[in-house]
Motif scaffolding. Structure first.
Motif, PDB file in Angstrom:
ATOM      1  N   GLY A  58       9.032   2.131  15.955  1.00  0.00           N
ATOM      2  CA  GLY A  58       9.322   3.376  15.233  1.00  0.00           C
ATOM      3  C   GLY A  58      10.797   3.717  15.246  1.00  0.00           C
ATOM      4  N   GLN A  59      11.424   3.583  16.403  1.00  0.00           N
ATOM      5  CA  GLN A  59      12.850   3.883  16.517  1.00  0.00           C
ATOM      6  C   GLN A  59      13.682   2.950  15.636  1.00  0.00           C
ATOM      7  N   ALA A  60      13.340   1.667  15.655  1.00  0.00           N
ATOM      8  CA  ALA A  60      14.074   0.695  14.824  1.00  0.00           C
ATOM      9  C   ALA A  60      13.910   1.030  13.342  1.00  0.00           C
ATOM     10  N   HIS A  61      12.690   1.381  12.942  1.00  0.00           N
ATOM     11  CA  HIS A  61      12.456   1.733  11.535  1.00  0.00           C
ATOM     12  C   HIS A  61      13.282   2.948  11.141  1.00  0.00           C
ATOM     13  N   MET A  62      13.261   3.988  11.976  1.00  0.00           N
ATOM     14  CA  MET A  62      14.001   5.208  11.641  1.00  0.00           C
ATOM     15  C   MET A  62      15.508   4.946  11.599  1.00  0.00           C
ATOM     16  N   THR A  63      16.001   4.101  12.491  1.00  0.00           N
ATOM     17  CA  THR A  63      17.434   3.803  12.520  1.00  0.00           C
ATOM     18  C   THR A  63      17.858   3.006  11.287  1.00  0.00           C
TER      19      THR A  63
END
Length: 161
Positions: A58-63
């Motif tokens: 999720g963090q990678a996608h949002m970044t």
């Protein structure tokens, strides 16, 4: 796309297997863990790996995308990461056998380690064959993966767990 997803799922499973080798070897070598504590450690490890992977996805996608993953992205991530949870099945079954008094806890954990190391060998062998290698070449690939599992156990032994 199917092959890509299968590749990602297998990658997660192999990663979790290597991690579970370290955990079960550590528990077996400590000699202080009964079936309940071992089951909690194994379950916590698998669940922790799975949740950490979901958070990092999720963090990678949002970044990268500047937005939260949509429903489809979340479902894809859940599907791809679910094999992380499977890494607990074999150890938990053996711990259950131990809890029934049919096997010593240490024996159950060492058997789980051996089965996980064997599974690394099998995946290496299968990958060697799938890449067109003859059985001897695939055997070498399997042995190399087996050595990775053995190295994890060796590190645990050297660390004094």
């Amino acid at each position: 796309m199917r092959v890509e997803v299968a590749t990602e799922r297998l990658k997660e499973r192999i990663y979790a297997t290597i991690t579970m080798i370290a955990v079960t070897a550590g528990l077996a070598l400590s000699g202080h863990t009964g079936p309940a504590g071992a089951a909690l450690s194994v379950t916590g490890t698998a669940a922790g790996l799975w949740l950490a992977t979901l958070v990092s996805d999720g963090q990678a996608h949002m970044t990268v995308h500047g937005s939260r993953p949509d429903r489809r992205g979340i479902l894809r991530s859940l599907y791809i990461t679910s094999p992380l949870l499977l890494s607990a099945v074999s150890p938990l079954l053996l711990i259950g056998v131990s809890a029934m008094g049919l096997m010593a806890p240490r024996t159950a954990l060492l058997t789980a380690v051996a089965l996980d190391v064997l599974s690394l060998f099998i995946w290496g062998y299968v990958s060697g064959r799938r890449m067109g290698g003859r059985p001897a070449v695939a055997l070498v690939a399997g042995v190399l993966d087996l050595l990775i599992g053995g190295a994890v156990v060796a590190v645990k032994l050297l660390a004094g767990h």
